[in-house]
Design an enzyme around this catalytic site. Structure first.
Site, PDB file in Angstrom:
ATOM      1  N   GLY A  14       7.329   2.367   3.376  1.00  0.00           N
ATOM      2  CA  GLY A  14       7.063   3.055   4.627  1.00  0.00           C
ATOM      3  C   GLY A  14       8.308   3.346   5.446  1.00  0.00           C
ATOM      4  N   ASN A  15       9.378   2.521   5.278  1.00  0.00           N
ATOM      5  CA  ASN A  15      10.596   2.743   6.063  1.00  0.00           C
ATOM      6  C   ASN A  15      11.316   4.027   5.658  1.00  0.00           C
ATOM      7  OD1 ASN A  15      11.303   1.221   3.558  1.00  0.00           O
ATOM      8  ND2 ASN A  15      13.364   1.529   4.324  1.00  0.00           N
ATOM      9  N   LYS A 132      -5.223  -5.497   3.057  1.00  0.00           N
ATOM     10  CA  LYS A 132      -4.187  -4.478   3.214  1.00  0.00           C
ATOM     11  C   LYS A 132      -3.977  -4.115   4.680  1.00  0.00           C
ATOM     12  CE  LYS A 132      -1.326  -1.206   1.890  1.00  0.00           C
ATOM     13  NZ  LYS A 132      -0.007  -1.543   1.324  1.00  0.00           N
ATOM     14  N   LYS A 220       0.385   0.469  -2.875  1.00  0.00           N
ATOM     15  CA  LYS A 220       1.217   1.511  -3.480  1.00  0.00           C
ATOM     16  C   LYS A 220       2.155   0.968  -4.546  1.00  0.00           C
ATOM     17  CE  LYS A 220       5.684   1.545  -1.645  1.00  0.00           C
ATOM     18  NZ  LYS A 220       5.689   0.176  -1.242  1.00  0.00           N
ATOM     19  N   LYS A 282       5.194  -6.385  -4.196  1.00  0.00           N
ATOM     20  CA  LYS A 282       6.288  -5.684  -4.863  1.00  0.00           C
ATOM     21  C   LYS A 282       6.748  -6.472  -6.097  1.00  0.00           C
ATOM     22  CE  LYS A 282       7.980  -3.530  -0.601  1.00  0.00           C
ATOM     23  NZ  LYS A 282       6.687  -3.722   0.088  1.00  0.00           N
TER      24      LYS A 282
END
Length: 320
Positions: A14-15, A132, A220, A282
């Site tokens: 998102g960054n 989430k 994601k 991740k």
């Protein structure tokens, strides 16, 4: 590998779209996407092929608020449709800015953003215990009030070393990409594909084979791992807001991890070194990619893409 060139599947956090502290205006997001695309063009010049995917947590959360606040005037849309809307929004931003970045570099590269559906299991346990985070951060008092007034499910989450509260929604595990054949065809023709955005639109397959959307957001990073398998990617590159993965993060004995095997990564997860809702998904996605035949996975920041691919930065996850 395609024609001797390694294929990198890149999961943009998102960054890369909306940075902490920003309002998230269109101008903010286009500026951040443009900066990210400049780095991607440099990577492409090093003879790497790429497929892109991206998160949508802030955008989906904000759009849900717009849907709710505007429901007095127009019908609000369910979460699966919001997922589709943000896929189109962010896909357009990256497609537009990546095309511009290549033109500034004197090249015309075919780029396409693709709306993608992700098959999930209706019996996934996350439907019973949503995990989430979406949308903005709240104080505990604000979160509890939204829980009462709007029926949100809220949980304490972590951003860096700070604890916050956020709305949470179901995040079922991805099973398969509906558009897998289309994606493979485009990648085989050397098109840079932007796909599975926000994890893809979660759908369930009915007994008659038909697909129906379900209100959820697929992680994601796990969706990116599934995408990497679909296109036979060589490297899975997860871009976030830190240069390395850390153990003992935020403590006096904090230490960056430059490389870890899948077994070491599993042990760190078991020891609680990587927070849920942050680094843990991740790392799990990277483990799954490598254990299913991927060459290596890397976690790093957008500014360290080239040095990380050259083994000079970032955290590399390899098979034992």
């Amino acid at each position: 590998m395609i024609n001797g060139k390694k294929l990198v599947v890149i999961a943009l956090g998102g960054n890369a779209i909306k940075k902490a502290g920003e309002e998230g205006t269109a101008e903010d997001q286009f500026r951040n996407v443009s900066t990210s695309c400049e780095q991607l063009v440099k990577m492409n010049k090093q003879d790497y092929l790429m497929v892109l995917t991206h998160g949508n947590g802030p955008q989906a959360g904000n759009l849900l608020i717009q849907q709710e606040e505007g429901s007095k005037l127009v019908p609000s849309m369910p979460l699966d449709v919001v997922d589709a809307m943000t896929q189109g929004e962010i896909g357009y931003m990256f497609q537009n800015q990546l095309q511009n970045a290549f033109r500034r570099d004197g090249r015309e590269i075919p780029i396409a953003s693709l709306i993608t559906q992700m098959i999930v299991d209706e019996n996934d346990p996350d439907f019973q215990d949503p995990s989430k985070p979406v949308g903005p951060f709240y104080t505990e008092d604000e979160a509890k009030e939204l829980e009462k007034s709007k029926g949100y499910i809220v949980k304490e989450t972590r951003s860096g070393t700070e604890k916050n509260w956020q709305r949470v929604v179901p995040s079922p595990a991805p099973i398969g990409l509906v558009e897998a054949k289309v994606i493979r065809t485009l990648v085989g023709k050397r098109v840079i594909v932007i796909t599975s955005g926000g994890g893809g639109i979660p759908v369930m397959k009915q007994p008659n084979g038909e697909l129906v959307g379900i209100e959820a957001v697929v992680d994601k990073d796990m969706a990116g791992m599934k995408l990497a398998q679909v296109v036979d990617g060589d490297i899975y590159l997860v871009l976030t807001d830190v240069d390395h993965v850390f153990i003992n993060y935020g403590k006096e004995n904090e230490k960056p991890v430059r490389q870890m095997t899948t077994e070491e990564a599993k042990q760190y997860l078991a020891d609680g070194q990587f927070p849920e809702g942050s680094m843990a998904p991740k790392v799990r996605a990277c483990i799954a990619f490598v254990e299913n035949g991927g060459e290596r996975a890397i976690i790093t920041s957008i500014n360290n893409v080239l040095s990380a691919l050259n083994g000079e930065s970032g955290t590399e996850i390899i098979l034992n």
